[in-house]
Write a protein that holds these residues in place. Structure first.
Motif, PDB file in Angstrom:
ATOM      1  N   TYR A   1      -7.255 -66.939 -64.545  1.00  0.00           N
ATOM      2  CA  TYR A   1      -6.033 -65.358 -63.517  1.00  0.00           C
ATOM      3  C   TYR A   1      -5.670 -65.004 -62.656  1.00  0.00           C
ATOM      4  O   TYR A   1      -6.228 -66.521 -61.734  1.00  0.00           O
ATOM      5  CB  TYR A   1      -8.680 -65.431 -63.062  1.00  0.00           C
ATOM      6  CG  TYR A   1      -9.077 -64.994 -64.600  1.00  0.00           C
ATOM      7  CD1 TYR A   1      -9.282 -63.715 -65.357  1.00  0.00           C
ATOM      8  CD2 TYR A   1      -9.409 -66.310 -65.495  1.00  0.00           C
ATOM      9  CE1 TYR A   1     -10.665 -64.246 -66.202  1.00  0.00           C
ATOM     10  CE2 TYR A   1     -10.607 -66.211 -66.212  1.00  0.00           C
ATOM     11  CZ  TYR A   1     -10.914 -64.139 -66.693  1.00  0.00           C
ATOM     12  OH  TYR A   1     -11.780 -64.740 -67.863  1.00  0.00           O
ATOM     13  N   GLN A   2      -5.329 -64.229 -62.647  1.00  0.00           N
ATOM     14  CA  GLN A   2      -4.074 -63.748 -61.750  1.00  0.00           C
ATOM     15  C   GLN A   2      -4.370 -63.127 -60.039  1.00  0.00           C
ATOM     16  O   GLN A   2      -4.906 -62.239 -61.082  1.00  0.00           O
ATOM     17  CB  GLN A   2      -2.791 -63.650 -62.780  1.00  0.00           C
ATOM     18  CG  GLN A   2      -2.620 -64.991 -63.414  1.00  0.00           C
ATOM     19  CD  GLN A   2      -1.418 -63.763 -64.122  1.00  0.00           C
ATOM     20  OE1 GLN A   2      -0.222 -63.893 -63.748  1.00  0.00           O
ATOM     21  NE2 GLN A   2      -1.801 -63.098 -65.193  1.00  0.00           N
ATOM     22  N   PRO A   3      -4.446 -63.552 -59.255  1.00  0.00           N
ATOM     23  CA  PRO A   3      -4.216 -62.928 -58.005  1.00  0.00           C
ATOM     24  C   PRO A   3      -3.416 -61.006 -58.705  1.00  0.00           C
ATOM     25  O   PRO A   3      -2.408 -61.099 -58.365  1.00  0.00           O
ATOM     26  CB  PRO A   3      -3.685 -63.367 -56.584  1.00  0.00           C
ATOM     27  CG  PRO A   3      -2.838 -64.099 -57.257  1.00  0.00           C
ATOM     28  CD  PRO A   3      -3.008 -64.786 -59.587  1.00  0.00           C
ATOM     29  N   ILE A   4      -4.257 -59.788 -57.831  1.00  0.00           N
ATOM     30  CA  ILE A   4      -3.542 -59.549 -57.176  1.00  0.00           C
ATOM     31  C   ILE A   4      -4.039 -58.268 -56.186  1.00  0.00           C
ATOM     32  O   ILE A   4      -5.564 -58.704 -55.792  1.00  0.00           O
ATOM     33  CB  ILE A   4      -3.856 -57.553 -58.590  1.00  0.00           C
ATOM     34  CG1 ILE A   4      -5.191 -57.109 -58.767  1.00  0.00           C
ATOM     35  CG2 ILE A   4      -3.261 -58.293 -60.743  1.00  0.00           C
ATOM     36  CD1 ILE A   4      -5.071 -55.729 -59.397  1.00  0.00           C
ATOM     37  N   GLU A   5      -3.720 -57.261 -55.784  1.00  0.00           N
ATOM     38  CA  GLU A   5      -4.224 -56.699 -54.316  1.00  0.00           C
ATOM     39  C   GLU A   5      -4.158 -55.263 -54.697  1.00  0.00           C
ATOM     40  O   GLU A   5      -2.705 -54.609 -55.280  1.00  0.00           O
ATOM     41  CB  GLU A   5      -3.234 -57.219 -53.237  1.00  0.00           C
ATOM     42  CG  GLU A   5      -3.706 -58.860 -52.899  1.00  0.00           C
ATOM     43  CD  GLU A   5      -3.833 -59.452 -51.929  1.00  0.00           C
ATOM     44  OE1 GLU A   5      -3.476 -58.214 -51.300  1.00  0.00           O
ATOM     45  OE2 GLU A   5      -3.757 -60.309 -51.403  1.00  0.00           O
ATOM     46  N   THR A   6      -4.893 -54.370 -54.442  1.00  0.00           N
ATOM     47  CA  THR A   6      -4.941 -52.983 -54.069  1.00  0.00           C
ATOM     48  C   THR A   6      -4.962 -53.034 -52.808  1.00  0.00           C
ATOM     49  O   THR A   6      -5.508 -53.515 -52.443  1.00  0.00           O
ATOM     50  CB  THR A   6      -5.366 -52.669 -55.351  1.00  0.00           C
ATOM     51  OG1 THR A   6      -7.294 -52.873 -55.078  1.00  0.00           O
ATOM     52  CG2 THR A   6      -5.503 -52.852 -56.641  1.00  0.00           C
TER      53      THR A   6
ATOM     54  N   TYR B   1      -5.327 -49.637 -61.528  1.00  0.00           N
ATOM     55  CA  TYR B   1      -4.043 -50.520 -61.288  1.00  0.00           C
ATOM     56  C   TYR B   1      -3.349 -50.663 -62.783  1.00  0.00           C
ATOM     57  O   TYR B   1      -2.365 -50.402 -63.022  1.00  0.00           O
ATOM     58  CB  TYR B   1      -4.800 -51.956 -60.330  1.00  0.00           C
ATOM     59  CG  TYR B   1      -3.244 -53.057 -60.359  1.00  0.00           C
ATOM     60  CD1 TYR B   1      -2.426 -53.250 -59.136  1.00  0.00           C
ATOM     61  CD2 TYR B   1      -2.904 -53.792 -61.017  1.00  0.00           C
ATOM     62  CE1 TYR B   1      -2.087 -54.284 -58.596  1.00  0.00           C
ATOM     63  CE2 TYR B   1      -2.496 -54.461 -61.341  1.00  0.00           C
ATOM     64  CZ  TYR B   1      -1.732 -55.357 -60.341  1.00  0.00           C
ATOM     65  OH  TYR B   1      -1.107 -56.284 -59.925  1.00  0.00           O
TER      66      TYR B   1
END
Lengths: 447, 447
Positions: A36-41, A108
């Motif tokens: 699982y990859q990090p995303i930021e919003t 996103y």
């Protein structure tokens, strides 16, 4: 005037931050391990993104951010004079604080679909805001820890998320019970009972079995307008704790059979777990948007008697995440850890590792001004060698300095007097045991 | 309707999050190494905490959060009808988003002083919000990375923060120039020039030497009402780049001599650095509250020619942090890293390590449905052994799966057909070099 912070928000002391980070780090490490990859919003989203996604109650609980500048200038003066909050709101506020991590994730995915590889596996560990009435264990600002995969309906993801839940709780030293069900089994149950259209009423009622018992569920079903014959059918399901036994009850429902088959495949794929894995036909989970497998994790009270705590993790499969934002139909499945509750449980069970509270290795105390210069140079060398080290910044009374060492929770103290500065032989005192050892600079640096 | 995010805010793709985290991790690691402890404060603060702390302009740039519920009910109807935003604001909003990490820190120290050990060393790496007009490189939501120590006036802290700045940029592979000055030297300069009361005007003018040259500074000083005689005195300082040479110019000013002595002690304590350390008498830093040593770090354009970027870190000593909240008089010193600018510089110079963009180790691709089951079991074992691994969730065409491996930036791919599943000998393809090697399960797990 005494300063304060808003109700429902918190400051964290260093040892609390470290313990919270310990939980986040364990979860994050496993998210990475599972791809699982990090995303930021952003913390602020447009209200057009948030409004209408969480029901009427959710809309009320959104924190809205006032437009900047002369915010009333363009507002309707009549509505203002009439104090019509609902009518004025969209004229003076166009942004709000995110309410969860799921709706921003859907937004996103739609906005960045051309930059993402599907199946897209993402995680986010971040705060969210809800204007709930603050109460014990419920905050206006709190963290969510979510992992989701969208763009595939493969049941391998249900299986790997079950493994992930299992391994995170194993790593935290917490015995858990992972309960699985499938919304299609609940749909099948409603169909068999002759109330396919009343699935929500039925699941809301049987979800309460734990709390109100079979008689309570029966009463609630009748109150919700389910007829007595159907209640009898439903009661057959309540005692069933294995897929094998529920299968015959659902053989006349296509959707029910499908739910059984899906769950069977997940059980077959999962392999050996550390924690208990159970089928629970009464598990419903509140959110309407789940369409397939659903999860819920609770503390295993056989292993940890006396712990009273609801769900500490949960999740499920949803058929269409991005449709609300005009995205193409993307099936997904995700889980969420209740980090705040996990914190409370680990604290109650004293399961935090000792070193989760302080990461200082050495604290240097100098007995006079001259050795302070010597001490500061030793400090520099310790840090250069990669050690977490600190120094009391003046030559104070030893008692005062030792008190500081205690407050800083320093595991080792190096006391430097003129003899130590001359000989380069340092006494390292281990604060827990009281033991002392003599070490040269080289020996210290080599540790 | 196409979804969007508020102006001045950003979404981050996984590789961007990883690169940002790389910077934050390097900074955080050094904060730990130097004994700074993590604290966390709420994103929302009471407006009574924030208002009046950043000047009039700052108050305007605060994001205010609307009160919940029927927020207009208690507002003055006449002021509403008159659209008097300023008068209505405090009646409908009592919370705001934090504007920096310093004011919340001061508030925190006052509220928790009985739980803290002084000198108290804290760090925070967290987002802040400012309603600036968004423009290139300037955002409404951005991160600050601050370390401060309060409750001691020891100059050892100035020295260790200089070392910390040096080591962080060394660890990032970025050559930097660390410039130091002392507000007391600037006060002494103003005193020597006969304008002790005009220190701010003088420092604002000489701070611009880099941009507008000596003639420009002279013009600005005269415009600000500094007389010609004083301007001649001030000009003597502008070319001076060493403490030794500035000392004689300040010998008649007590505060000036004190500034020299403080800075000399810091230089003496700092020791050998990786980056250039310079005394800069024109360095002023904007913030009024600095009272002693001040720092500013820029990219070393000798080492990295062509980089146009302002300050990438800065800080200084302040005499009284907590007085605004009724706290006892606590001197402090702190630094702040400009993570957003550091990101841009590392990207331009291609200084991000290759593995800062992806942490997946293995991606498994299965050629048919049967090997998918085998692959999923291998996946489970790789993860159990601590590897970050993932699997394409169906047996798709190899080209499609290889494209996914590319998009995921997977460094190694394991392709599993029926032969691999039977023999337990796996081909590991290294994506960068194209090399392949045959490994057994045991060999894979032992890696």
């Amino acid at each position: 005037m005494k300063p304060s912070i808003p109700k429902g928000t918190r400051d964290f002391l260093p040892h609390e931050v470290r313990r919270r980070n310990y939980i986040f780090d364990v979860i994050r490490q496993h998210f990475h391990r599972y791809g699982y990859q990090p995303i930021e919003t952003p913390v602020m989203e447009n209200l057009s993104t948030l409004t209408g996604k969480y029901g009427e109650e959710g809309d009320r609980l959104l924190f809205k951010v006032l437009n900047n500048g002369d915010f009333l200038r363009k507002a309707d003066t009549q509505q203002l004079a009439a104090q019509d909050s609902d009518a004025v709101l969209p004229q003076i506020s166009k942004r709000g604080l995110r309410y969860d991590l799921t709706v921003p994730f859907a937004r996103y995915v739609v906005m960045h679909q051309n930059d993402l590889a599907f199946p897209f596996k993402r995680y986010a560990i971040a705060p969210v805001w809800r204007a709930d009435r603050p109460q014990k264990g419920r905050y206006n600002e709190f963290y969510q820890c979510d992992a989701d995969v969208v763009g595939s309906d493969s049941l391998l993801y249900e299986a790997e998320l079950t493994q992930l839940l299992d391994e995170v709780f194993a790593a935290l030293g917490l015995k858990a019970v992972i309960r699985l069900n499938n919304r299609k089994i609940l749909a099948g149950l409603a169909e068999i009972a002759g109330h396919a259209d009343r699935m929500m009423d039925i699941t809301i009622a049987i979800d309460k079995l734990d709390k109100i018992g079979e008689a309570g569920v029966e009463k609630e079903l009748l109150e919700r307008g389910v007829d007595a014959g159907a209640v009898e059918v439903i009661k057959q399901f309540l005692g069933v704790t294995s897929l094998e036994k529920v299968a015959p009850l659902l053989q006349d429902s296509e959707v029910g059979r499908q739910g059984i088959a899906e769950l069977q495949e997940v059980f077959d794929r999962v392999g050996k777990l550390t924690n208990r894995l159970e089928f629970d036909v009464t598990l419903a989970r509140g959110l309407n948007y789940y369409t397939g497998c659903i999860y819920e994790v609770a503390v295993d009270t056989d292993a940890h008697p006396g712990i009273r705590m609801g769900s500490i993790a949960g999740g499920g499969r949803y058929a269409d995440l991005t449709g609300i934002f005009g995205g193409r139909d993307l099936s997904g499945v995700g889980i969420s850890f209740g980090a705040e509750r996990i914190y409370d449980v680990l604290e109650e069970l004293e399961l935090f590792p000792a070193d989760a509270s302080e990461d200082l290795e050495y604290l240097l105390l100098c007995l006079d001004e001259e050795t302070l210069v010597h001490g500061f140079d030793l400090l520099r060398q310790l840090r250069k060698a990669g050690h977490n080290a600190d120094l009391y910044p003046e030559a104070a009374k030893l008692g005062k300095m030792m008190k500081y060492a205690d407050q800083r929770n320093a595991p080792r103290v190096i006391i430097i007097g003129s003899r130590e500065a001359e000989t380069g032989q340092y006494s390292v005192k281990h604060m827990k045991t009281g033991e002392q050892e003599k070490l040269s600079l080289e020996e210290l640096l080599e540790r």
